[in-house]
Design a protein around this motif. Structure first.
Motif, mmCIF file in Angstrom:
data_model
loop_
_atom_site.group_PDB
_atom_site.id
_atom_site.type_symbol
_atom_site.label_atom_id
_atom_site.label_comp_id
_atom_site.label_asym_id
_atom_site.label_seq_id
_atom_site.Cartn_x
_atom_site.Cartn_y
_atom_site.Cartn_z
ATOM 1 N N CYS A 1 -52.224 -26.606 25.670
ATOM 2 C CA CYS A 1 -51.878 -25.784 24.514
ATOM 3 C C CYS A 1 -50.807 -26.503 23.702
ATOM 4 O O CYS A 1 -49.733 -26.827 24.216
ATOM 5 C CB CYS A 1 -51.358 -24.422 24.978
ATOM 6 N N CYS B 1 -47.436 -23.880 22.918
ATOM 7 C CA CYS B 1 -46.329 -23.612 23.841
ATOM 8 C C CYS B 1 -46.167 -24.707 24.890
ATOM 9 O O CYS B 1 -45.260 -24.665 25.694
ATOM 10 C CB CYS B 1 -46.502 -22.246 24.513
ATOM 11 N N ASN C 1 -48.156 -25.347 27.336
ATOM 12 C CA ASN C 1 -48.773 -25.001 28.615
ATOM 13 C C ASN C 1 -49.957 -25.915 28.898
ATOM 14 O O ASN C 1 -50.735 -26.234 28.009
ATOM 15 C CB ASN C 1 -49.235 -23.537 28.578
ATOM 16 N N CYS D 1 -54.986 -19.891 25.083
ATOM 17 C CA CYS D 1 -53.937 -20.123 26.063
ATOM 18 C C CYS D 1 -53.599 -18.832 26.790
ATOM 19 O O CYS D 1 -53.351 -17.817 26.144
ATOM 20 C CB CYS D 1 -52.702 -20.662 25.351
ATOM 21 N N SER E 1 -50.967 -18.169 28.226
ATOM 22 C CA SER E 1 -49.549 -17.871 28.041
ATOM 23 C C SER E 1 -49.262 -17.265 26.674
ATOM 24 O O SER E 1 -48.582 -16.253 26.563
ATOM 25 C CB SER E 1 -48.718 -19.155 28.192
ATOM 26 N N CYS E 2 -49.793 -17.882 25.634
ATOM 27 C CA CYS E 2 -49.412 -17.438 24.288
ATOM 28 C C CYS E 2 -50.597 -16.960 23.461
ATOM 29 O O CYS E 2 -50.409 -16.412 22.379
ATOM 30 C CB CYS E 2 -48.667 -18.554 23.559
HETATM 31 ZN ZN LIG Z 1 -49.744 -21.617 24.814
#
Ligand SMILES: [Zn+2]
Length: 77
Positions: free
Chosen positions: A8, A11, A13, A29, A31-32
């Motif tokens: 990603c 972020c 990741n 992603c 995470s985000c």
């Molecule tokens: Zn991310």
């Protein structure tokens, strides 16, 4: 089972997904939620060695300490 590495850019990741050929590719992603790009294992323009890097590494470079999806990530512990 083939392994796909994703990165990603939003972020930072990076994660690894085990998928069958018939599975949907990962586009976002965990995470985000931003778009991710697939990274070829073995690295094109990336110096990481071995597909185990993402799973086993403690991710010292993880830039998302609040929502990192990696169970092994120690950023928010
Ligand atoms: Zn991310």
């Amino acid at each position: 089972m083939p392994t796909y590495d994703y990165a990603c850019d939003s972020c930072g990741n990076r994660f690894e997904v085990f998928q069958k050929m018939s599975d949907q590719p990962v586009n976002t992603c965990p995470s985000c939620g931003k778009a991710v790009r697939r990274v070829l294992s073995g690295g094109v323009g990336i110096s990481f060695k071995g597909s185990g890097f993402y799973k086993n590494d403690s991710a010292p470079s993880c830039g998302n300490s609040t929502a990192c999806a990696k169970a092994s990530c120690g950023a928010d512990k």
